[in-house]
Design an enzyme around this catalytic site. Structure first.
Site, PDB file in Angstrom:
ATOM      1  N   LYS A  72      -0.468  -2.928 -39.752  1.00 40.41           N
ATOM      2  CA  LYS A  72       0.729  -2.483 -39.837  1.00 40.41           C
ATOM      3  C   LYS A  72       0.970  -1.460 -38.980  1.00 40.41           C
ATOM      4  O   LYS A  72       2.379  -1.488 -37.797  1.00 40.41           O
ATOM      5  CB  LYS A  72       1.076  -2.709 -40.897  1.00 40.41           C
ATOM      6  CG  LYS A  72       1.335  -3.545 -42.005  1.00 40.41           C
ATOM      7  CD  LYS A  72       2.151  -3.887 -43.006  1.00 40.41           C
ATOM      8  CE  LYS A  72       1.016  -2.715 -44.306  1.00 40.41           C
ATOM      9  NZ  LYS A  72       2.163  -3.319 -46.022  1.00 40.41           N
ATOM     10  N   SER A 113      15.743  21.484 -15.518  1.00 41.94           N
ATOM     11  CA  SER A 113      13.941  22.158 -16.013  1.00 41.94           C
ATOM     12  C   SER A 113      14.669  23.592 -16.752  1.00 41.94           C
ATOM     13  O   SER A 113      15.284  24.141 -16.325  1.00 41.94           O
ATOM     14  CB  SER A 113      13.991  22.332 -14.658  1.00 41.94           C
ATOM     15  OG  SER A 113      12.837  23.838 -14.542  1.00 41.94           O
ATOM     16  N   HIS A 145       1.134  -1.377  -0.085  1.00 37.86           N
ATOM     17  CA  HIS A 145       0.047  -0.086   0.101  1.00 37.86           C
ATOM     18  C   HIS A 145       0.905   1.122   0.045  1.00 37.86           C
ATOM     19  O   HIS A 145       0.343   2.070   0.658  1.00 37.86           O
ATOM     20  CB  HIS A 145      -0.908  -0.199   1.517  1.00 37.86           C
ATOM     21  CG  HIS A 145      -1.809  -1.659   1.495  1.00 37.86           C
ATOM     22  ND1 HIS A 145      -3.156  -1.540   1.140  1.00 37.86           N
ATOM     23  CD2 HIS A 145      -1.563  -2.316   1.828  1.00 37.86           C
ATOM     24  CE1 HIS A 145      -3.136  -2.581   1.858  1.00 37.86           C
ATOM     25  NE2 HIS A 145      -2.576  -3.633   2.067  1.00 37.86           N
TER      26      HIS A 145
HETATM   27  N1  ARG Z   1      -0.733  -2.975 -48.006  1.00 43.93           N
HETATM   28  C1  ARG Z   1      -1.310  -3.929 -48.479  1.00 43.93           C
HETATM   29  C2  ARG Z   1      -1.568  -5.545 -47.164  1.00 43.93           C
HETATM   30  O1  ARG Z   1      -0.839  -5.047 -46.513  1.00 43.93           O
HETATM   31  C3  ARG Z   1      -0.282  -5.592 -49.664  1.00 43.93           C
HETATM   32  C4  ARG Z   1      -1.609  -6.735 -50.107  1.00 43.93           C
HETATM   33  C5  ARG Z   1      -2.331  -5.936 -51.484  1.00 43.93           C
HETATM   34  N2  ARG Z   1      -3.190  -6.446 -51.955  1.00 43.93           N
HETATM   35  C6  ARG Z   1      -4.373  -6.658 -52.759  1.00 43.93           C
HETATM   36  N3  ARG Z   1      -5.344  -7.586 -52.474  1.00 43.93           N
HETATM   37  N4  ARG Z   1      -4.479  -5.046 -52.835  1.00 43.93           N
HETATM   38  O2  ARG Z   1      -2.400  -5.686 -47.323  1.00 43.93           O
END
Ligand code: ARG
Length: 436
Positions: free
Chosen positions: A329, A282, A160
């Site tokens: 991604k 600072s 705590h």
């Molecule tokens: N940049 C695309 C992805 O990350 C690559 C694959 C593209 N495929 C497509 N059928 N347009 O998915």
């Protein structure tokens, strides 16, 4: 933009630059991290095509050499993925075309960008999970080394955030070491789980060629195949989530470790002094040295959690490839980029901070020996609850028993006087012998 690989010459499709820029999104920047993996997979694919006679030995040699040259050019900065390309997949085909002419058109036989990006992403994740594992082991090793050097230094233990019992630097260090050994193991298990090749599944339905998928997967170092072409696409995002989850375990522990340190470096605790390079001044208060590095390290888990949310909230898709998958991604790469950068700072930061022994010793008050005293009485036969009451009643009287002795007497397995770090060292050895 260069000629698009999917453009059918002569048909005169209209290409709208604004729409194309939207479709490419962050691909050009992010695909730089996939490019080398895509080149490796492309080279293995070409050798697979040779095995089934789609390209001759000579053509295979040309294509392989071309791909190798592109790899070297990319590594040396001679070639760069930029906005004239749609993504890394089309850039490779376009560069090969410039170098080799007609024969370059053979490289895409029996594959689609759908399995091409899937294989590159799996190779990327394997690479990053291995890095994660190595960094976690590095962190654990530094911590365990400090246990050997300074493990017996007493310091207050808190529950705590209130003083609880005498503890030691060793207990704190070994506790964080064990966390990172767990995280190293989890990274390896996750790597093992996603270590499967989707290459040769093409757009998600397979192809009318007897592609040697196994041999290509083995050449690329995969443990097995993603057998079903539909699942090769449906698993996108799902495996990324697991990879992020393994990363999040580490950044969660990083957050707690950074939290502890940010308390320990305060004027009030004063247990730890960080190496100068991790602190900043600072702009207005000449007296300040601020531990900015550990504060930003603490913030990294938020980035990873945000990425997990972003990724999981977009995974509401029907079967098969959907362009939405491209949006997996950015969170994946943002989280691994930030997470690994942060974790990689830890071994040195942890190796270079100084303990302030006197402050640590002074943090342990006589009152904190109360539990030890009650247990000593229980050890002599008094029921623990009665011993607890007696110690509570005469706690004012104090007990001059040495703090150091209290720490060393704590002999239950894993405790200050018996840290059992040999068990942790054994786990590190096991992980290093079987990385996944
Ligand atoms: N940049 C695309 C992805 O990350 C690559 C694959 C593209 N495929 C497509 N059928 N347009 O998915």
């Amino acid at each position: 933009m260069k000629d698009l690989i999917w453009k059918k010459h002569g048909k005169g499709e209209s290409i709208d630059q604004e729409v194309m820029a939207f479709l490419a999104g962050e691909d050009i920047e992010l695909d730089r991290q996939l490019l080398l993996f895509d080149l490796r997979a492309s080279a293995a694919h070409v050798r697979g095509l040779e095995q089934i006679g789609i390209v001759s030995e000579a053509e295979c040699g040309l294509l392989s050499k071309g791909l190798k040259q592109i790899e070297m050019d990319v590594r040396n900065g001679v070639r760069q993925l930029d906005s004239q390309f749609e993504d890394c997949h089309s850039a490779i085909e376009s560069w090969l075309g410039e170098m080799l002419g007609e024969v370059a058109g053979k490289v895409h036989t029996g594959r689609s960008r759908n399995d091409q990006v899937a294989v590159a992403l799996r190779l990327y994740m394997k690479d990053r999970l291995l890095q994660l594992q190595e960094i976690c082991i590095g962190i654990a090793e530094v911590l365990l080394h400090r246990v050997d050097e300074e493990g017996d230094l007493p310091m207050a233990g808190y529950t705590h955030l209130q003083p609880a019992m005498p503890s030691s630097a060793g207990l704190w260090l070994a506790g964080h070491a064990e966390a990172f050994i767990d995280n190293a193991e989890l990274a390896g298990l996750t790597l093992h789980w996603l270590d499967a090749s989707p290459l040769g599944t093409a757009s998600g339905f397979g192809v009318n060629l007897d592609l040697p998928r196994d041999a290509v997967a083995t050449e690329l170092g995969f443990r097995r195949l993603v057998v079903n072409p539909q699942y090769a696409q449906n698993s996108r995002g799902k495996i990324e989530l697991q990879a992020l989850s393994a990363l999040a375990a580490s950044t969660l522990d990083l957050r707690r470790l950074a939290w502890d340190l940010s308390l320990f470096v305060t004027h009030e605790f004063g247990f730890v002094k960080l190496a100068e390079k991790y602190c900043t001044g600072s702009s207005i208060m000449p007296n300040k040295r601020n531990p900015d590095t550990i504060e930003l390290l603490r913030a990294v888990h938020g980035v990873v959690q945000g990425a997990q949310m972003e990724l999981s909230s977009m995974l509401s898709l029907p079967s098969g490839y959907q362009r939405d998958l491209q949006a997996t991604k950015p969170p994946l790469m943002r989280a691994f980029g930030k997470g690994l950068q942060a974790l990689a700072l830890m071994p040195e930061l942890l190796a270079t901070f100084q303990w302030c022994e006197e402050r640590m010793l002074r943090s342990v008050s006589v009152q904190m020996l109360a539990t030890d005293r009650a247990l000593d009485m229980a050890n002599e036969g008094l029921p623990f609850r009665e011993a607890y009451r007696r110690v509570a009643a005469d706690m004012e009287d104090g007990d001059t028993e040495g703090v150091q002795k209290s720490v060393l007497n704590r002999i239950s397995p894993g405790a200050c006087g018996n840290l059992d770090t040999n068990l942790l060292q054994d786990r590190i050895k096991t992980i290093l012998n079987h990385p996944d």
